[in-house]
Design a protein around this motif. Sequence first.
Motif, PDB file in Angstrom:
ATOM      1  N   VAL A  35       0.867  -1.174   0.000  1.00  0.00           N
ATOM      2  CA  VAL A  35       0.000   0.000   0.000  1.00  0.00           C
ATOM      3  C   VAL A  35       0.904   1.223   0.000  1.00  0.00           C
ATOM      4  N   CYS A  36       0.701   2.082  -0.990  1.00  0.00           N
ATOM      5  CA  CYS A  36       1.458   3.332  -1.092  1.00  0.00           C
ATOM      6  C   CYS A  36       0.487   4.473  -0.850  1.00  0.00           C
ATOM      7  N   ILE A  37       0.742   5.249   0.192  1.00  0.00           N
ATOM      8  CA  ILE A  37      -0.107   6.391   0.525  1.00  0.00           C
ATOM      9  C   ILE A  37       0.607   7.661   0.076  1.00  0.00           C
ATOM     10  N   ILE A  46       6.555   6.939   3.608  1.00  0.00           N
ATOM     11  CA  ILE A  46       7.467   5.801   3.612  1.00  0.00           C
ATOM     12  C   ILE A  46       7.786   5.406   5.048  1.00  0.00           C
ATOM     13  N   GLN A  47       8.207   4.155   5.216  1.00  0.00           N
ATOM     14  CA  GLN A  47       8.534   3.655   6.544  1.00  0.00           C
ATOM     15  C   GLN A  47       9.961   3.136   6.572  1.00  0.00           C
ATOM     16  N   LEU A  62       8.284   1.326   1.029  1.00  0.00           N
ATOM     17  CA  LEU A  62       6.987   1.901   0.717  1.00  0.00           C
ATOM     18  C   LEU A  62       6.159   1.989   2.001  1.00  0.00           C
ATOM     19  N   THR A  63       4.988   2.581   1.941  1.00  0.00           N
ATOM     20  CA  THR A  63       4.183   2.814   3.138  1.00  0.00           C
ATOM     21  C   THR A  63       4.037   1.552   3.982  1.00  0.00           C
ATOM     22  N   VAL A  64       3.447   0.491   3.413  1.00  0.00           N
ATOM     23  CA  VAL A  64       3.351  -0.793   4.110  1.00  0.00           C
ATOM     24  C   VAL A  64       3.345  -1.916   3.088  1.00  0.00           C
ATOM     25  N   GLY A  65       3.607  -3.115   3.557  1.00  0.00           N
ATOM     26  CA  GLY A  65       3.540  -4.282   2.690  1.00  0.00           C
ATOM     27  C   GLY A  65       3.713  -5.550   3.481  1.00  0.00           C
ATOM     28  N   GLY A  66       3.249  -6.638   2.895  1.00  0.00           N
ATOM     29  CA  GLY A  66       3.417  -7.932   3.532  1.00  0.00           C
ATOM     30  C   GLY A  66       2.624  -9.001   2.827  1.00  0.00           C
ATOM     31  N   SER A  67       2.796 -10.220   3.277  1.00  0.00           N
ATOM     32  CA  SER A  67       2.123 -11.369   2.676  1.00  0.00           C
ATOM     33  C   SER A  67       0.708 -11.525   3.214  1.00  0.00           C
ATOM     34  N   ALA A  68      -0.174 -11.967   2.310  1.00  0.00           N
ATOM     35  CA  ALA A  68      -1.530 -12.322   2.725  1.00  0.00           C
ATOM     36  C   ALA A  68      -1.452 -13.623   3.509  1.00  0.00           C
ATOM     37  N   ILE A 140      13.188   9.560  -2.840  1.00  0.00           N
ATOM     38  CA  ILE A 140      13.202   8.093  -2.820  1.00  0.00           C
ATOM     39  C   ILE A 140      14.218   7.559  -3.830  1.00  0.00           C
ATOM     40  N   LEU A 141      14.260   8.121  -5.017  1.00  0.00           N
ATOM     41  CA  LEU A 141      15.233   7.671  -6.024  1.00  0.00           C
ATOM     42  C   LEU A 141      16.665   7.908  -5.536  1.00  0.00           C
ATOM     43  N   ARG A 142      16.901   9.030  -4.873  1.00  0.00           N
ATOM     44  CA  ARG A 142      18.226   9.296  -4.306  1.00  0.00           C
ATOM     45  C   ARG A 142      18.556   8.277  -3.222  1.00  0.00           C
TER      46      ARG A 142
END
Length: 173
Positions: A35-37, A46-47, A62-68, A140-142
């Motif tokens: 999920v990108c906010i 970002i976290q 990115l904001t959040v992420g993980g496995s279902a 972010i690219l930097r």
Amino acid sequence: MELWDVYDINRKKTNQTWVRGVELKQGDFHLIVHVCIFRSNGDMLIQQRQSSKEGWPNMWDLTVGGSAITGETSQTAAQRELYEEIGLTIDFQQRRPHLTINFENGFDDYYLLEENVQLHTLTLQDEEVQSVKWASKEEILRMIKAGEFMPYYENLIQFLFDGRKLRGSIQGS
């Protein structure tokens, strides 16, 4: 012990489960959500991952992420990850991912949302997240080039920023 549903190559559940950390068999796949906010000025939330995280400790992500986990849809996994990692409640039931990327062992669903979140209202999950901040695409690219951010393809970051208010792959009306 965390259990994940196993999918086939066509993204259909196989009615089998997989224990996190055990290698998947050839032809088995799993689902990951991101999920990108973004806020209205275009910055992304970002976290920074905890130093104790097994993969990419101390890196920005990115904001959040993980496995279902077993029994979840992409939407329920995204909603759970967002709440667990940063304490933000958003209903995903009527949302579809903006983008799905197939990788060797599964499917990455990306949700792109615009929410003007106040950082001080977030509750960070101690085991996962040590810090959050807003960052521009250029920052972010930097950070990727400096080895401070997860090593996403730069063109993916470009697409996430450019496609955050769009659907599909064709420009126009």
